[in-house]
Scaffold this active site. Structure first.
Site, PDB file in Angstrom:
ATOM      1  N   ASP A 160       0.882  -1.165   0.000  1.00 33.63           N
ATOM      2  CA  ASP A 160       0.000   0.000   0.000  1.00 33.63           C
ATOM      3  C   ASP A 160       0.926   1.223   0.000  1.00 33.63           C
ATOM      4  O   ASP A 160       1.375   1.693   1.047  1.00 33.63           O
ATOM      5  CB  ASP A 160      -0.900  -0.015   1.240  1.00 33.63           C
ATOM      6  CG  ASP A 160      -1.858   1.173   1.299  1.00 33.63           C
ATOM      7  OD1 ASP A 160      -1.642   2.154   0.565  1.00 33.63           O
ATOM      8  OD2 ASP A 160      -2.801   1.126   2.107  1.00 33.63           O
ATOM      9  N   GLU A 239       1.295  -3.604  26.606  1.00 39.78           N
ATOM     10  CA  GLU A 239       0.659  -3.599  27.924  1.00 39.78           C
ATOM     11  C   GLU A 239       1.470  -4.372  28.951  1.00 39.78           C
ATOM     12  O   GLU A 239       1.268  -4.222  30.157  1.00 39.78           O
ATOM     13  CB  GLU A 239      -0.742  -4.213  27.833  1.00 39.78           C
ATOM     14  CG  GLU A 239      -1.741  -3.410  27.018  1.00 39.78           C
ATOM     15  CD  GLU A 239      -1.723  -3.734  25.541  1.00 39.78           C
ATOM     16  OE1 GLU A 239      -2.613  -3.272  24.825  1.00 39.78           O
ATOM     17  OE2 GLU A 239      -0.788  -4.451  25.076  1.00 39.78           O
ATOM     18  N   GLU A 253       1.372   2.249  13.388  1.00 39.21           N
ATOM     19  CA  GLU A 253       0.287   2.241  12.415  1.00 39.21           C
ATOM     20  C   GLU A 253      -0.863   1.475  13.066  1.00 39.21           C
ATOM     21  O   GLU A 253      -1.057   0.287  12.820  1.00 39.21           O
ATOM     22  CB  GLU A 253       0.741   1.585  11.107  1.00 39.21           C
ATOM     23  CG  GLU A 253      -0.187   1.858   9.941  1.00 39.21           C
ATOM     24  CD  GLU A 253      -1.211   0.754   9.760  1.00 39.21           C
ATOM     25  OE1 GLU A 253      -2.186   0.737  10.536  1.00 39.21           O
ATOM     26  OE2 GLU A 253      -1.041  -0.067   8.856  1.00 39.21           O
ATOM     27  N   GLU A 262     -10.150  -3.234  15.256  1.00 46.26           N
ATOM     28  CA  GLU A 262      -9.059  -4.011  15.853  1.00 46.26           C
ATOM     29  C   GLU A 262      -8.608  -3.459  17.204  1.00 46.26           C
ATOM     30  O   GLU A 262      -7.819  -4.082  17.894  1.00 46.26           O
ATOM     31  CB  GLU A 262      -7.862  -4.141  14.902  1.00 46.26           C
ATOM     32  CG  GLU A 262      -8.200  -4.866  13.618  1.00 46.26           C
ATOM     33  CD  GLU A 262      -7.027  -4.999  12.671  1.00 46.26           C
ATOM     34  OE1 GLU A 262      -7.019  -5.938  11.862  1.00 46.26           O
ATOM     35  OE2 GLU A 262      -6.119  -4.137  12.723  1.00 46.26           O
ATOM     36  N   HIS A 411      -5.346   0.236   1.325  1.00 51.63           N
ATOM     37  CA  HIS A 411      -5.850  -1.092   1.696  1.00 51.63           C
ATOM     38  C   HIS A 411      -6.982  -0.985   2.724  1.00 51.63           C
ATOM     39  O   HIS A 411      -7.661  -1.975   2.993  1.00 51.63           O
ATOM     40  CB  HIS A 411      -4.717  -1.970   2.235  1.00 51.63           C
ATOM     41  CG  HIS A 411      -4.309  -1.681   3.647  1.00 51.63           C
ATOM     42  ND1 HIS A 411      -3.541  -0.597   4.012  1.00 51.63           N
ATOM     43  CD2 HIS A 411      -4.570  -2.349   4.801  1.00 51.63           C
ATOM     44  CE1 HIS A 411      -3.341  -0.612   5.313  1.00 51.63           C
ATOM     45  NE2 HIS A 411      -3.955  -1.675   5.826  1.00 51.63           N
TER      46      HIS A 411
END
Length: 529
Positions: A160, A239, A253, A262, A411
Protein backbone atom coordinates in the site's frame (compact mmCIF):
# COMPACT_ATOMS: atom_id res chain seq x y z
CA UNK A 1 -3.72 12.75 40.66
CA UNK A 2 -5.90 9.90 39.40
CA UNK A 3 -9.60 9.97 40.02
CA UNK A 4 -10.97 7.51 42.53
CA UNK A 5 -13.30 4.74 41.37
CA UNK A 6 -16.18 6.61 42.94
CA UNK A 7 -15.41 9.72 40.91
CA UNK A 8 -15.13 7.70 37.72
CA UNK A 9 -18.22 5.61 38.01
CA UNK A 10 -20.70 7.37 40.29
CA UNK A 11 -22.40 8.96 37.29
CA UNK A 12 -22.95 5.63 35.51
CA UNK A 13 -26.55 4.59 35.99
CA UNK A 14 -28.75 2.38 33.83
CA UNK A 15 -32.53 2.18 33.85
CA UNK A 16 -33.69 -1.45 33.81
CA UNK A 17 -36.90 -2.72 32.28
CA UNK A 18 -37.05 -5.47 34.89
CA UNK A 19 -35.06 -6.88 37.82
CA UNK A 20 -35.54 -10.25 39.50
CA UNK A 21 -33.58 -11.69 42.44
CA UNK A 22 -32.83 -15.31 41.51
CA UNK A 23 -31.49 -16.16 44.97
CA UNK A 24 -34.87 -16.03 46.71
CA UNK A 25 -37.19 -19.03 46.76
CA UNK A 26 -39.23 -18.59 44.69
CA UNK A 27 -37.42 -15.90 42.60
CA UNK A 28 -38.73 -12.40 43.27
CA UNK A 29 -41.18 -10.78 40.88
CA UNK A 30 -39.73 -8.87 37.93
CA UNK A 31 -40.07 -5.13 38.48
CA UNK A 32 -38.48 -2.06 36.86
CA UNK A 33 -35.23 -1.03 38.48
CA UNK A 34 -31.89 0.81 38.35
CA UNK A 35 -28.29 -0.41 38.14
CA UNK A 36 -25.90 2.11 39.68
CA UNK A 37 -22.08 2.03 39.91
CA UNK A 38 -20.39 3.57 42.96
CA UNK A 39 -17.27 3.11 45.08
CA UNK A 40 -18.82 0.16 46.92
CA UNK A 41 -19.58 -1.80 43.78
CA UNK A 42 -22.66 -2.25 41.65
CA UNK A 43 -25.94 -1.56 43.43
CA UNK A 44 -29.16 -2.85 41.86
CA UNK A 45 -32.47 -1.38 42.97
CA UNK A 46 -36.13 -1.99 42.36
CA UNK A 47 -37.86 1.32 41.82
CA UNK A 48 -39.74 0.64 45.05
CA UNK A 49 -36.94 -0.93 47.08
CA UNK A 50 -33.32 -2.00 46.82
CA UNK A 51 -32.51 -5.64 46.16
CA UNK A 52 -30.09 -6.78 48.88
CA UNK A 53 -27.31 -7.48 46.38
CA UNK A 54 -24.08 -5.47 46.37
CA UNK A 55 -21.78 -6.76 43.63
CA UNK A 56 -18.01 -6.75 44.12
CA UNK A 57 -15.97 -6.43 40.90
CA UNK A 58 -13.52 -9.11 42.02
CA UNK A 59 -16.18 -11.79 42.29
CA UNK A 60 -18.89 -10.93 39.76
CA UNK A 61 -19.61 -12.81 36.56
CA UNK A 62 -21.95 -11.39 33.94
CA UNK A 63 -23.76 -13.67 31.48
CA UNK A 64 -25.78 -12.44 28.50
CA UNK A 65 -28.93 -14.54 28.03
CA UNK A 66 -30.29 -12.53 25.12
CA UNK A 67 -29.52 -9.21 23.41
CA UNK A 68 -31.40 -7.36 26.19
CA UNK A 69 -31.25 -9.75 29.19
CA UNK A 70 -28.32 -10.65 31.42
CA UNK A 71 -27.63 -12.44 34.70
CA UNK A 72 -25.19 -11.17 37.36
CA UNK A 73 -23.88 -13.87 39.69
CA UNK A 74 -21.66 -13.28 42.71
CA UNK A 75 -19.04 -15.75 43.81
CA UNK A 76 -19.48 -16.85 47.42
CA UNK A 77 -17.54 -19.34 49.51
CA UNK A 78 -15.28 -22.09 48.15
CA UNK A 79 -15.64 -25.85 48.46
CA UNK A 80 -12.23 -27.36 47.83
CA UNK A 81 -10.96 -25.41 44.84
CA UNK A 82 -14.35 -24.79 43.27
CA UNK A 83 -16.15 -21.49 43.97
CA UNK A 84 -19.84 -21.45 44.79
CA UNK A 85 -22.12 -18.75 43.47
CA UNK A 86 -24.20 -17.49 46.35
CA UNK A 87 -26.31 -14.72 44.78
CA UNK A 88 -27.77 -13.95 41.39
CA UNK A 89 -30.00 -11.35 39.77
CA UNK A 90 -31.65 -11.25 36.35
CA UNK A 91 -31.72 -7.84 34.65
CA UNK A 92 -33.40 -6.74 31.43
CA UNK A 93 -32.60 -3.57 29.46
CA UNK A 94 -34.90 -1.51 27.27
CA UNK A 95 -32.79 -2.13 24.14
CA UNK A 96 -29.62 -3.80 22.83
CA UNK A 97 -27.66 -0.55 22.89
CA UNK A 98 -28.21 -0.06 26.63
CA UNK A 99 -27.26 -3.70 27.26
CA UNK A 100 -24.03 -3.38 25.26
CA UNK A 101 -23.10 -0.15 27.06
CA UNK A 102 -23.70 -1.79 30.47
CA UNK A 103 -21.44 -4.74 29.61
CA UNK A 104 -18.77 -2.31 28.40
CA UNK A 105 -18.89 -0.35 31.69
CA UNK A 106 -18.67 -3.56 33.76
CA UNK A 107 -15.61 -4.60 31.78
CA UNK A 108 -13.88 -1.25 32.36
CA UNK A 109 -14.97 -1.16 36.02
CA UNK A 110 -13.39 -4.57 36.69
CA UNK A 111 -10.22 -3.50 34.88
CA UNK A 112 -9.92 -0.34 36.98
CA UNK A 113 -10.34 -2.28 40.23
CA UNK A 114 -7.68 -4.80 39.22
CA UNK A 115 -5.32 -2.03 38.08
CA UNK A 116 -5.59 -0.28 41.46
CA UNK A 117 -5.07 -3.55 43.29
CA UNK A 118 -7.11 -4.79 46.18
CA UNK A 119 -7.54 -7.49 48.73
CA UNK A 120 -9.25 -10.69 47.69
CA UNK A 121 -10.82 -13.23 50.00
CA UNK A 122 -8.80 -14.17 53.09
CA UNK A 123 -6.74 -10.99 52.71
CA UNK A 124 -4.73 -12.18 49.68
CA UNK A 125 -3.82 -9.68 46.97
CA UNK A 126 -5.51 -10.32 43.62
CA UNK A 127 -3.28 -10.95 40.64
CA UNK A 128 -4.55 -9.12 37.57
CA UNK A 129 -4.12 -9.92 33.91
CA UNK A 130 -2.70 -7.34 31.55
CA UNK A 131 -5.06 -4.68 30.24
CA UNK A 132 -5.10 -6.41 26.86
CA UNK A 133 -6.03 -9.83 28.28
CA UNK A 134 -8.71 -8.30 30.52
CA UNK A 135 -10.68 -6.82 27.65
CA UNK A 136 -9.98 -9.12 24.67
CA UNK A 137 -11.17 -12.71 24.41
CA UNK A 138 -8.30 -15.15 23.91
CA UNK A 139 -9.65 -16.70 20.70
CA UNK A 140 -9.83 -13.29 19.01
CA UNK A 141 -6.32 -12.38 20.14
CA UNK A 142 -4.96 -15.71 18.89
CA UNK A 143 -6.43 -15.20 15.42
CA UNK A 144 -5.33 -11.56 15.35
CA UNK A 145 -1.68 -12.30 16.13
CA UNK A 146 -1.69 -15.31 13.77
CA UNK A 147 -2.92 -13.08 10.94
CA UNK A 148 -0.30 -10.40 11.47
CA UNK A 149 2.40 -13.03 11.99
CA UNK A 150 2.25 -13.97 8.29
CA UNK A 151 4.47 -12.32 5.71
CA UNK A 152 1.79 -12.25 3.01
CA UNK A 153 -0.34 -9.91 5.12
CA UNK A 154 2.65 -7.71 5.92
CA UNK A 155 3.37 -7.57 2.19
CA UNK A 156 -0.19 -6.40 1.53
CA UNK A 157 0.36 -3.45 3.86
CA UNK A 158 3.87 -2.71 2.59
CA UNK A 159 2.56 -2.62 -0.99
CA UNK A 160 0.00 0.00 0.00
CA UNK A 161 2.25 2.76 -1.32
CA UNK A 162 -0.02 5.54 -0.08
CA UNK A 163 0.33 4.18 3.46
CA UNK A 164 4.02 3.27 3.35
CA UNK A 165 5.08 6.30 1.31
CA UNK A 166 3.26 8.72 3.60
CA UNK A 167 4.90 7.22 6.70
CA UNK A 168 8.33 7.39 5.08
CA UNK A 169 7.84 11.01 4.02
CA UNK A 170 6.46 12.01 7.45
CA UNK A 171 9.56 10.57 9.17
CA UNK A 172 12.27 11.66 6.73
CA UNK A 173 10.85 15.19 6.28
CA UNK A 174 10.92 15.59 10.07
CA UNK A 175 14.46 14.38 10.78
CA UNK A 176 14.79 17.00 13.49
CA UNK A 177 12.15 15.17 15.54
CA UNK A 178 13.95 11.81 15.27
CA UNK A 179 17.66 12.65 15.20
CA UNK A 180 19.30 11.63 18.47
CA UNK A 181 15.95 10.59 20.00
CA UNK A 182 14.67 7.35 21.55
CA UNK A 183 11.79 5.90 19.52
CA UNK A 184 9.27 3.17 20.36
CA UNK A 185 7.55 1.47 17.42
CA UNK A 186 4.20 0.17 18.73
CA UNK A 187 3.08 -2.97 16.90
CA UNK A 188 6.19 -2.96 14.71
CA UNK A 189 5.14 -5.76 12.34
CA UNK A 190 7.88 -6.23 9.76
CA UNK A 191 9.90 -3.45 11.40
CA UNK A 192 9.62 -1.08 8.45
CA UNK A 193 8.73 1.98 10.57
CA UNK A 194 11.62 1.22 12.93
CA UNK A 195 13.96 1.21 9.94
CA UNK A 196 12.50 4.54 8.76
CA UNK A 197 13.13 6.02 12.23
CA UNK A 198 16.72 4.77 12.16
CA UNK A 199 17.16 6.27 8.69
CA UNK A 200 16.06 9.61 10.17
CA UNK A 201 18.86 9.41 12.75
CA UNK A 202 17.11 7.99 15.83
CA UNK A 203 19.46 7.31 18.73
CA UNK A 204 17.75 4.00 19.42
CA UNK A 205 14.50 2.33 18.34
CA UNK A 206 12.58 -0.26 20.37
CA UNK A 207 10.42 -2.27 17.96
CA UNK A 208 7.63 -3.87 20.02
CA UNK A 209 5.72 -6.68 18.28
CA UNK A 210 3.54 -9.33 19.94
CA UNK A 211 3.09 -11.73 17.01
CA UNK A 212 5.53 -14.18 15.45
CA UNK A 213 6.33 -11.44 12.97
CA UNK A 214 8.87 -10.26 15.57
CA UNK A 215 11.24 -12.99 14.35
CA UNK A 216 10.89 -11.83 10.73
CA UNK A 217 11.48 -8.25 11.87
CA UNK A 218 14.72 -9.30 13.55
CA UNK A 219 15.83 -10.99 10.34
CA UNK A 220 14.93 -8.00 8.16
CA UNK A 221 16.61 -5.52 10.49
CA UNK A 222 19.74 -7.68 10.77
CA UNK A 223 19.92 -7.61 6.98
CA UNK A 224 20.34 -3.83 7.15
CA UNK A 225 23.41 -3.71 9.43
CA UNK A 226 24.03 0.02 9.26
CA UNK A 227 20.62 0.56 10.86
CA UNK A 228 20.33 -2.64 12.91
CA UNK A 229 22.82 -1.54 15.58
CA UNK A 230 20.30 1.12 16.68
CA UNK A 231 17.19 -1.09 16.69
CA UNK A 232 16.10 -3.59 19.36
CA UNK A 233 13.16 -5.91 18.60
CA UNK A 234 11.09 -6.82 21.67
CA UNK A 235 8.53 -9.61 21.34
CA UNK A 236 5.53 -8.88 23.54
CA UNK A 237 2.52 -6.66 24.10
CA UNK A 238 3.02 -2.99 24.99
CA UNK A 239 0.66 -3.60 27.92
CA UNK A 240 3.11 -6.13 29.40
CA UNK A 241 6.70 -5.42 28.32
CA UNK A 242 9.17 -3.16 30.11
CA UNK A 243 11.68 -0.83 28.48
CA UNK A 244 15.03 0.37 29.86
CA UNK A 245 14.26 4.02 29.09
CA UNK A 246 11.49 6.43 28.18
CA UNK A 247 10.71 7.35 24.57
CA UNK A 248 10.90 10.76 22.93
CA UNK A 249 8.84 9.55 19.95
CA UNK A 250 6.10 6.95 19.52
CA UNK A 251 5.50 5.72 16.00
CA UNK A 252 2.81 3.25 15.04
CA UNK A 253 0.29 2.24 12.42
CA UNK A 254 -2.65 1.49 14.74
CA UNK A 255 -5.47 2.33 12.33
CA UNK A 256 -8.10 -0.20 11.33
CA UNK A 257 -11.21 0.06 9.21
CA UNK A 258 -13.20 3.13 10.34
CA UNK A 259 -9.98 4.10 12.17
CA UNK A 260 -10.89 2.17 15.34
CA UNK A 261 -11.38 -1.45 14.18
CA UNK A 262 -9.06 -4.01 15.85
CA UNK A 263 -8.85 -1.69 18.89
CA UNK A 264 -5.11 -1.13 18.47
CA UNK A 265 -5.57 2.57 19.15
CA UNK A 266 -6.03 1.58 22.79
CA UNK A 267 -2.61 -0.10 22.80
CA UNK A 268 -1.13 3.02 21.20
CA UNK A 269 -2.59 5.16 24.01
CA UNK A 270 -1.40 2.71 26.68
CA UNK A 271 2.11 2.88 25.19
CA UNK A 272 1.88 6.68 25.38
CA UNK A 273 1.01 6.55 29.08
CA UNK A 274 3.68 3.95 29.89
CA UNK A 275 6.66 4.99 27.79
CA UNK A 276 6.40 8.51 26.31
CA UNK A 277 8.08 11.45 28.03
CA UNK A 278 5.68 14.35 28.80
CA UNK A 279 7.05 16.46 25.93
CA UNK A 280 7.23 13.55 23.48
CA UNK A 281 5.66 13.33 20.03
CA UNK A 282 3.34 10.75 18.49
CA UNK A 283 3.44 9.80 14.80
CA UNK A 284 0.53 9.99 14.01
CA UNK A 285 -0.80 12.45 16.59
CA UNK A 286 -4.54 12.53 15.80
CA UNK A 287 -7.15 10.92 13.61
CA UNK A 288 -10.47 12.05 12.14
CA UNK A 289 -13.49 9.93 11.24
CA UNK A 290 -15.31 11.56 8.32
CA UNK A 291 -19.00 10.90 7.62
CA UNK A 292 -21.55 11.83 4.98
CA UNK A 293 -24.90 10.40 3.81
CA UNK A 294 -24.84 8.68 0.43
CA UNK A 295 -27.14 7.33 -2.26
CA UNK A 296 -26.28 4.12 -4.11
CA UNK A 297 -29.20 2.19 -5.59
CA UNK A 298 -26.85 -0.38 -7.12
CA UNK A 299 -25.37 -1.28 -3.75
CA UNK A 300 -28.73 -1.39 -1.98
CA UNK A 301 -30.21 -3.78 -4.58
CA UNK A 302 -27.06 -5.93 -4.52
CA UNK A 303 -27.32 -6.45 -0.76
CA UNK A 304 -31.08 -6.96 -0.76
CA UNK A 305 -30.83 -9.55 -3.55
CA UNK A 306 -28.46 -11.70 -1.51
CA UNK A 307 -31.40 -12.76 0.65
CA UNK A 308 -33.50 -13.89 -2.32
CA UNK A 309 -32.08 -17.39 -1.87
CA UNK A 310 -34.14 -17.68 1.32
CA UNK A 311 -37.39 -16.93 -0.50
CA UNK A 312 -37.43 -20.39 -2.09
CA UNK A 313 -40.48 -22.37 -1.04
CA UNK A 314 -39.33 -25.67 -2.52
CA UNK A 315 -35.61 -26.10 -1.99
CA UNK A 316 -35.27 -29.88 -2.31
CA UNK A 317 -38.71 -30.05 -0.75
CA UNK A 318 -37.88 -27.57 2.03
CA UNK A 319 -39.50 -24.15 2.52
CA UNK A 320 -36.69 -21.68 3.27
CA UNK A 321 -38.89 -18.62 3.67
CA UNK A 322 -39.02 -18.71 7.51
CA UNK A 323 -35.38 -17.52 7.50
CA UNK A 324 -35.71 -14.85 4.81
CA UNK A 325 -36.29 -11.96 7.22
CA UNK A 326 -33.35 -12.96 9.41
CA UNK A 327 -31.07 -13.37 6.40
CA UNK A 328 -32.18 -10.00 4.98
CA UNK A 329 -31.29 -8.19 8.22
CA UNK A 330 -28.06 -10.18 8.49
CA UNK A 331 -26.78 -8.92 5.16
CA UNK A 332 -27.59 -5.34 6.14
CA UNK A 333 -25.71 -5.81 9.44
CA UNK A 334 -22.43 -5.99 7.52
CA UNK A 335 -20.62 -2.70 6.90
CA UNK A 336 -19.53 -2.50 3.27
CA UNK A 337 -15.79 -2.03 2.65
CA UNK A 338 -15.04 -0.80 -0.86
CA UNK A 339 -13.97 2.23 -2.89
CA UNK A 340 -16.83 4.39 -4.12
CA UNK A 341 -17.30 7.45 -6.31
CA UNK A 342 -17.37 10.52 -4.03
CA UNK A 343 -20.17 11.99 -6.16
CA UNK A 344 -22.50 9.49 -4.47
CA UNK A 345 -22.30 11.64 -1.33
CA UNK A 346 -25.41 13.80 -1.06
CA UNK A 347 -24.29 16.31 1.61
CA UNK A 348 -21.08 17.98 2.81
CA UNK A 349 -19.14 15.69 5.14
CA UNK A 350 -18.45 16.25 8.83
CA UNK A 351 -15.76 14.71 11.00
CA UNK A 352 -15.08 13.57 14.56
CA UNK A 353 -11.59 14.10 16.01
CA UNK A 354 -9.69 11.57 18.12
CA UNK A 355 -6.58 13.20 19.58
CA UNK A 356 -4.14 10.36 20.29
CA UNK A 357 -1.99 12.59 22.49
CA UNK A 358 -4.84 13.46 24.88
CA UNK A 359 -7.59 10.83 24.76
CA UNK A 360 -7.91 8.36 27.62
CA UNK A 361 -7.95 4.67 26.81
CA UNK A 362 -11.41 4.12 28.31
CA UNK A 363 -12.84 6.90 26.11
CA UNK A 364 -12.25 4.59 23.14
CA UNK A 365 -14.60 1.98 24.61
CA UNK A 366 -17.65 3.98 23.58
CA UNK A 367 -17.72 6.64 20.86
CA UNK A 368 -20.88 8.68 20.37
CA UNK A 369 -21.06 11.01 17.34
CA UNK A 370 -24.05 13.30 16.65
CA UNK A 371 -24.85 13.70 12.97
CA UNK A 372 -26.27 16.72 11.17
CA UNK A 373 -26.28 17.30 7.41
CA UNK A 374 -28.15 19.33 4.80
CA UNK A 375 -29.03 17.39 1.65
CA UNK A 376 -27.66 18.83 -1.59
CA UNK A 377 -30.16 16.97 -3.80
CA UNK A 378 -33.48 15.18 -3.59
CA UNK A 379 -32.86 11.44 -3.47
CA UNK A 380 -33.09 8.26 -1.44
CA UNK A 381 -30.51 8.13 1.35
CA UNK A 382 -29.15 4.60 1.59
CA UNK A 383 -26.88 5.10 4.57
CA UNK A 384 -23.75 6.71 5.96
CA UNK A 385 -20.35 6.67 4.25
CA UNK A 386 -17.23 6.84 6.45
CA UNK A 387 -13.50 7.22 5.98
CA UNK A 388 -10.62 8.53 8.05
CA UNK A 389 -7.38 10.43 7.94
CA UNK A 390 -4.47 10.83 10.39
CA UNK A 391 -2.05 13.68 10.98
CA UNK A 392 1.72 13.46 11.37
CA UNK A 393 2.32 16.72 13.19
CA UNK A 394 6.05 17.06 12.67
CA UNK A 395 8.09 20.08 13.71
CA UNK A 396 9.15 20.70 10.10
CA UNK A 397 6.29 19.33 7.98
CA UNK A 398 2.69 18.43 8.77
CA UNK A 399 1.51 15.56 6.61
CA UNK A 400 -1.88 13.86 6.32
CA UNK A 401 -2.60 10.25 5.39
CA UNK A 402 -6.12 10.06 3.97
CA UNK A 403 -8.43 7.22 2.95
CA UNK A 404 -11.02 9.58 1.42
CA UNK A 405 -13.10 8.60 -1.61
CA UNK A 406 -11.62 10.14 -4.72
CA UNK A 407 -8.11 10.02 -3.27
CA UNK A 408 -5.65 7.24 -4.20
CA UNK A 409 -7.08 3.99 -2.84
CA UNK A 410 -5.50 2.41 0.23
CA UNK A 411 -5.85 -1.09 1.70
CA UNK A 412 -8.37 0.42 4.15
CA UNK A 413 -10.70 1.51 1.29
CA UNK A 414 -13.81 3.27 2.67
CA UNK A 415 -16.70 1.97 4.78
CA UNK A 416 -20.44 2.35 4.29
CA UNK A 417 -23.27 1.53 6.70
CA UNK A 418 -26.30 0.66 4.57
CA UNK A 419 -29.84 1.10 5.87
CA UNK A 420 -32.31 -1.70 5.19
CA UNK A 421 -35.00 1.02 5.02
CA UNK A 422 -33.72 4.04 3.04
CA UNK A 423 -35.17 7.48 3.70
CA UNK A 424 -36.15 10.06 1.08
CA UNK A 425 -34.98 13.67 1.28
CA UNK A 426 -35.41 16.83 -0.74
CA UNK A 427 -32.69 19.34 -1.57
CA UNK A 428 -32.12 21.60 1.43
CA UNK A 429 -33.69 19.17 3.89
CA UNK A 430 -31.90 18.57 7.19
CA UNK A 431 -30.71 15.06 8.03
CA UNK A 432 -29.93 14.33 11.68
CA UNK A 433 -28.89 11.21 13.53
CA UNK A 434 -26.34 9.44 15.63
CA UNK A 435 -23.38 7.11 15.07
CA UNK A 436 -22.75 5.15 18.26
CA UNK A 437 -19.79 2.75 18.50
CA UNK A 438 -19.51 0.32 21.43
CA UNK A 439 -16.36 -1.79 21.77
CA UNK A 440 -16.62 -5.54 22.24
CA UNK A 441 -14.10 -8.19 23.28
CA UNK A 442 -13.54 -9.51 19.75
CA UNK A 443 -11.31 -6.48 19.09
CA UNK A 444 -13.93 -4.47 17.26
CA UNK A 445 -17.12 -2.46 17.68
CA UNK A 446 -20.86 -2.78 17.42
CA UNK A 447 -22.21 0.11 15.33
CA UNK A 448 -25.60 1.69 16.00
CA UNK A 449 -26.66 4.13 13.28
CA UNK A 450 -29.78 6.27 13.16
CA UNK A 451 -30.62 8.74 10.38
CA UNK A 452 -33.70 10.95 10.36
CA UNK A 453 -35.12 13.43 7.87
CA UNK A 454 -36.50 16.59 9.46
CA UNK A 455 -39.40 18.65 8.15
CA UNK A 456 -38.43 21.28 5.61
CA UNK A 457 -39.93 24.24 3.86
CA UNK A 458 -42.47 26.69 5.39
CA UNK A 459 -43.20 25.93 9.03
CA UNK A 460 -40.18 23.63 9.41
CA UNK A 461 -39.11 25.43 12.59
CA UNK A 462 -42.24 24.06 14.30
CA UNK A 463 -41.90 20.64 12.66
CA UNK A 464 -40.29 17.44 13.84
CA UNK A 465 -39.06 14.22 12.28
CA UNK A 466 -40.64 12.93 9.09
CA UNK A 467 -38.75 9.65 8.67
CA UNK A 468 -36.29 7.66 10.74
CA UNK A 469 -34.26 4.56 9.90
CA UNK A 470 -31.85 2.68 12.14
CA UNK A 471 -29.48 -0.25 11.83
CA UNK A 472 -27.09 -2.29 13.94
CA UNK A 473 -23.83 -3.48 12.36
CA UNK A 474 -20.81 -5.48 13.47
CA UNK A 475 -17.55 -3.82 12.41
CA UNK A 476 -15.82 -7.18 12.95
CA UNK A 477 -17.82 -8.80 10.11
CA UNK A 478 -17.76 -6.47 7.08
CA UNK A 479 -18.71 -7.23 3.50
CA UNK A 480 -15.41 -6.85 1.65
CA UNK A 481 -16.76 -5.61 -1.66
CA UNK A 482 -13.57 -3.67 -2.40
CA UNK A 483 -14.47 -2.82 -5.98
CA UNK A 484 -13.03 0.22 -7.66
CA UNK A 485 -15.42 3.17 -8.02
CA UNK A 486 -18.08 2.51 -10.66
CA UNK A 487 -18.56 4.87 -13.58
CA UNK A 488 -21.77 6.84 -13.09
CA UNK A 489 -23.28 9.32 -15.50
CA UNK A 490 -22.88 12.95 -14.40
CA UNK A 491 -23.45 16.37 -15.85
CA UNK A 492 -20.62 17.54 -18.11
CA UNK A 493 -20.03 20.66 -16.07
CA UNK A 494 -19.66 18.79 -12.79
CA UNK A 495 -16.08 18.95 -11.55
CA UNK A 496 -14.47 16.82 -8.83
CA UNK A 497 -13.65 18.71 -5.65
CA UNK A 498 -11.11 18.17 -2.91
CA UNK A 499 -12.69 16.45 0.08
CA UNK A 500 -10.10 17.36 2.70
CA UNK A 501 -8.74 20.83 1.98
CA UNK A 502 -7.53 21.79 5.43
CA UNK A 503 -4.40 21.07 7.42
CA UNK A 504 -5.51 22.90 10.55
CA UNK A 505 -5.13 20.75 13.69
CA UNK A 506 -7.13 23.22 15.77
CA UNK A 507 -10.41 22.70 13.92
CA UNK A 508 -13.56 22.04 15.93
CA UNK A 509 -14.67 18.45 16.46
CA UNK A 510 -17.37 18.59 13.81
CA UNK A 511 -17.05 21.00 10.90
CA UNK A 512 -18.47 21.20 7.43
CA UNK A 513 -16.41 20.68 4.30
CA UNK A 514 -17.08 21.69 0.68
CA UNK A 515 -19.65 19.38 -0.88
CA UNK A 516 -18.14 16.99 -3.44
CA UNK A 517 -21.56 16.62 -4.98
CA UNK A 518 -23.58 19.65 -5.89
CA UNK A 519 -25.64 18.11 -8.66
CA UNK A 520 -25.71 14.32 -8.56
CA UNK A 521 -27.85 13.09 -11.42
CA UNK A 522 -30.08 10.62 -9.58
CA UNK A 523 -32.22 10.07 -12.68
CA UNK A 524 -29.15 8.95 -14.62
CA UNK A 525 -28.19 6.59 -11.80
CA UNK A 526 -31.68 5.15 -11.47
CA UNK A 527 -32.52 4.58 -15.11
CA UNK A 528 -30.19 1.57 -15.36
CA UNK A 529 -31.68 -0.21 -12.31
Amino acid sequence: MEDSLEQKWKQREFTLESVSDLSSAPPSASLPGIARFDSDGLQIHHQSQQIPLSIDPRTVLLFKLSPVQSVCVVEGSEVGKKPLFSRGVSIQFKNEEESAAFHCVVQQWKKEVHAQGGNGRNGTVTTSKSKFDEKIESSSAKMYFHYYGQLLHQQNMLQDYVRTGTYHAAVIENRSDFAGRVVVDVGAGSGILSLFAAQAGAKHVYAVEASEMAEYARKLIAGNPTLAQRITVIKGKVEEIELPEKADILISEPMGTLLVNERMLESYVIARDRFLVPTGKMFPSLGRIHMAPFTDEYLFIEIANKALFWQQQNYYGVDLTPLHGTAFQGYFSQPVVDAFDPRLLIAPSIFHVIDFSKIKEEELYEIDIPLKFVASVGTRVHGLACWFDVLFNGSTVQRWLTTAPGSPTTHWYQLRCVLSQPIYVMAGQEITGRLHLIAHNAQSYTIYLTLSAKMWGPGAEQGGILQTSSCKLDLKEPYYRMSQPQAYAFAQDQQPQLLIPTQDVDEPEIVRQPSPNSSVQIDSLMQNI
